[in-house]
Design a protein around this motif. Structure first.
Motif, short mmCIF file in Angstrom:
data_model
loop_
_atom_site.label_atom_id
_atom_site.label_comp_id
_atom_site.label_asym_id
_atom_site.label_seq_id
_atom_site.Cartn_x
_atom_site.Cartn_y
_atom_site.Cartn_z
N ASP A 161 8.65 4.26 -4.84
CA ASP A 161 9.69 5.28 -4.75
C ASP A 161 9.52 6.15 -3.51
N ASN A 162 8.32 6.14 -2.91
CA ASN A 162 8.11 6.83 -1.64
C ASN A 162 8.76 6.07 -0.49
N TYR A 163 9.19 4.87 -0.75
CA TYR A 163 9.92 4.07 0.23
C TYR A 163 11.42 4.21 0.02
N ALA A 164 11.86 4.17 -1.24
CA ALA A 164 13.28 4.17 -1.56
C ALA A 164 13.98 5.45 -1.10
N TYR A 165 13.41 6.60 -1.42
CA TYR A 165 14.06 7.88 -1.09
C TYR A 165 14.20 8.09 0.42
N PRO A 166 13.13 7.92 1.21
CA PRO A 166 13.30 8.13 2.66
C PRO A 166 14.22 7.10 3.31
N LEU A 167 14.16 5.86 2.85
CA LEU A 167 15.05 4.84 3.42
C LEU A 167 16.51 5.24 3.19
N ASP A 168 16.84 5.63 1.97
CA ASP A 168 18.20 6.07 1.67
C ASP A 168 18.56 7.32 2.47
N ARG A 169 17.63 8.24 2.62
CA ARG A 169 17.90 9.48 3.34
C ARG A 169 18.25 9.18 4.80
N VAL A 170 17.48 8.29 5.42
CA VAL A 170 17.76 7.92 6.82
C VAL A 170 19.13 7.25 6.92
N ASN A 171 19.39 6.30 6.02
CA ASN A 171 20.69 5.61 6.04
C ASN A 171 21.84 6.59 5.81
N ASN B 31 0.79 -1.22 0.00
CA ASN B 31 0.00 0.00 0.00
C ASN B 31 0.83 1.28 0.00
N ALA B 32 2.04 1.20 -0.48
CA ALA B 32 2.87 2.40 -0.56
C ALA B 32 3.47 2.48 -1.96
N ASN B 33 3.60 3.70 -2.47
CA ASN B 33 4.28 3.92 -3.74
C ASN B 33 5.75 3.54 -3.52
N GLY C 87 10.72 0.93 -9.37
CA GLY C 87 10.30 1.89 -10.37
C GLY C 87 11.26 3.04 -10.58
N LEU C 88 12.52 2.85 -10.20
CA LEU C 88 13.53 3.90 -10.36
C LEU C 88 14.38 3.62 -11.59
N LYS C 89 14.85 4.68 -12.24
CA LYS C 89 15.73 4.52 -13.41
C LYS C 89 17.08 3.96 -12.97
N PRO C 90 17.87 3.42 -13.90
CA PRO C 90 19.20 2.91 -13.56
C PRO C 90 20.05 3.98 -12.87
N LEU C 91 20.90 3.53 -11.95
CA LEU C 91 21.69 4.46 -11.15
C LEU C 91 22.54 5.39 -11.99
N LYS C 92 23.17 4.88 -13.04
CA LYS C 92 24.01 5.73 -13.90
C LYS C 92 23.19 6.88 -14.47
N ASP C 93 21.99 6.60 -14.93
CA ASP C 93 21.12 7.63 -15.50
C ASP C 93 20.75 8.67 -14.43
#
Length: 95
Positions: A9-19, A5-7, A60-66
């Motif tokens: 990319d709304n998980y990926a960004y905050p998780l990385d930010r906290v880390n 029930n979560a988008n 749903g994120l683009k490749p890291l290099k991009d």
């Protein structure tokens, strides 16, 4: 790692930010620092760099290099005068 029930990319960004803000490596590489030449790089590194694009794709994120190239271009445009004084006339992109 998926949360229902979560988008994703709304998980990926905050998780990385906290880390990253806690001095730890990231899962997705969404938080960046910049090298002296203006090139973006994941802040504090990555937990698993070999599988980062697979993981990014699952969320749903683009490749890291991009993504890093996009961040490098934005950083260059915002700091064009600074880089020009250093003799850097275009963004230093990943191949």
């Amino acid at each position: 790692m998926h949360i229902q029930n979560a988008n994703p990319d709304n998980y990926a960004y905050p998780l990385d930010r906290v880390n990253a803000n806690g001095g730890e490596k990231q899962n997705f590489g969404t938080q960046v620092d910049y090298r002296l030449n203006g090139q973006a790089k994941p802040k504090n590194g990555l937990i698993d760099s070999l599988n980062v694009d697979k993981r990014r794709n699952e969320y749903g994120l683009k490749p890291l290099k991009d993504y890093l190239n996009q961040m490098t271009e934005l950083h260059f445009e915002m700091n064009k005068e600074y880089f020009s004084k250093k003799g850097i006339t275009k963004p230093n992109l990943y191949n």
